[in-house]
Design an enzyme around this catalytic site. Structure first.
Site, PDB file in Angstrom:
ATOM      1  CB  SER A 174       0.587   4.461  11.905  1.00 20.87           C
ATOM      2  OG  SER A 174      -0.656   5.001  11.515  1.00 20.87           O
TER       3      SER A 174
ATOM      4  CE  LYS B 155      -3.023   2.693  13.904  1.00 21.43           C
ATOM      5  NZ  LYS B 155      -2.487   3.770  13.055  1.00 21.43           N
TER       6      LYS B 155
ATOM      7  CB  SER C 283      -1.786   1.290   9.872  1.00 23.73           C
ATOM      8  OG  SER C 283      -1.205   2.066  10.884  1.00 23.73           O
TER       9      SER C 283
ATOM     10  CE  LYS D 167       1.352  -0.001  12.525  1.00 25.66           C
ATOM     11  NZ  LYS D 167       1.404   0.812  11.281  1.00 25.66           N
TER      12      LYS D 167
END
Length: 233
Positions: free
Chosen positions: A27, A30, A87, A199
């Site tokens: 993820s 992203k 997420s 993140k």
């Protein structure tokens, strides 16, 4: 495991291990999706209040999501927060489709932007990081993406959001309440006082991944961790 830590402004590397190894990224993909969204906002192509329609394709994403419903509309700001806090794979695809007209066109822009940032070991095939053998990057490339990402204070602040609360609308009859499970942000078990943005990601193939930025005494550092087996974040 790929690792890279360096100073944001100068690009000076303080530590690295296998920085150019091409690995799956989960993820933290992203980061690029969010970066392109904010660049579109700054370019006047949309606003935080722009309503984004949810397609059948976005609805069927699976994995981490906020359970968007096909045909509903959601504000850009709420979708961004959904990507940052939980997420949301569905939210990431909805943003990409709205920005470029299709997921494929958005992915092409992701790859183009990566090259503009100096990335040479990256290839994206989706906006959310769901597993695909042709979807990869390196610790070095993520540091380059992170340098652009963490230069945006508003975007950094959203990644530090502890709770997502989306109010109901005509097409979304229920509140959406989600808590950010990231342990390094304020309110987390391992809250780090100098953190300004981060993140994380996880898949069975990529294992745990992290891109973060911290600032102390006027110096900003970016840290990238790939394929971590024992994370505390």
């Amino acid at each position: 495991m790929g690792r890279r830590t360096g100073i944001l402004e100068s690009g000076r590397v303080l530590y690295e291990k296998n920085p150019d190894e091409r690995v799956p990224i989960a993820s933290i993909t992203k980061l690029m999706t969010l970066l392109l969204t904010f660049e579109a906002i700054h370019g006047g192509k949309l606003t935080l209040d722009t309503l984004v329609p949810v397609s059948e394709h976005a609805y069927h994403m699976g994995g981490s999501q906020i359970w968007l419903k096909e045909g509903e509309q959601m504000r850009v700001e709420d979708l961004i927060k959904a990507v940052c806090v939980v997420s949301g794979n569905d939210a990431a695809v909805a943003l990409g489709e709205h920005l470029a007209g299709s997921e494929e066109a958005f992915v092409a822009r992701m790859n183009e932007r990566a090259k503009e940032l100096g990335c040479v070991d990256s290839h994206f095939v989706n906006p959310n990081g769901l597993p695909n053998e042709d979807h990869y990057t390196s610790a070095y490339d993520l540091a380059m993406i992170g340098k652009a990402f963490f230069a945006n204070e508003a975007l950094c602040k959203m990644t530090m959001t502890h709770m997502l609360h989306i109010l109901p609308s005509e097409r979304q009859p229920d509140d959406i309440m989600e808590v950010n499970k990231m342990e390094l942000i304020p309110g987390g078990k391992y809250a780090y006082p100098y953190l300004v943005g981060c993140k994380t990601g996880y898949t069975d193939v990529a294992r745990s991944t992290l891109v973060s930025c911290a600032e102390k005494d006027g110096m900003k550092l970016i840290c990238v961790v790939m394929r971590d087996e024992n994370p505390n974040y």
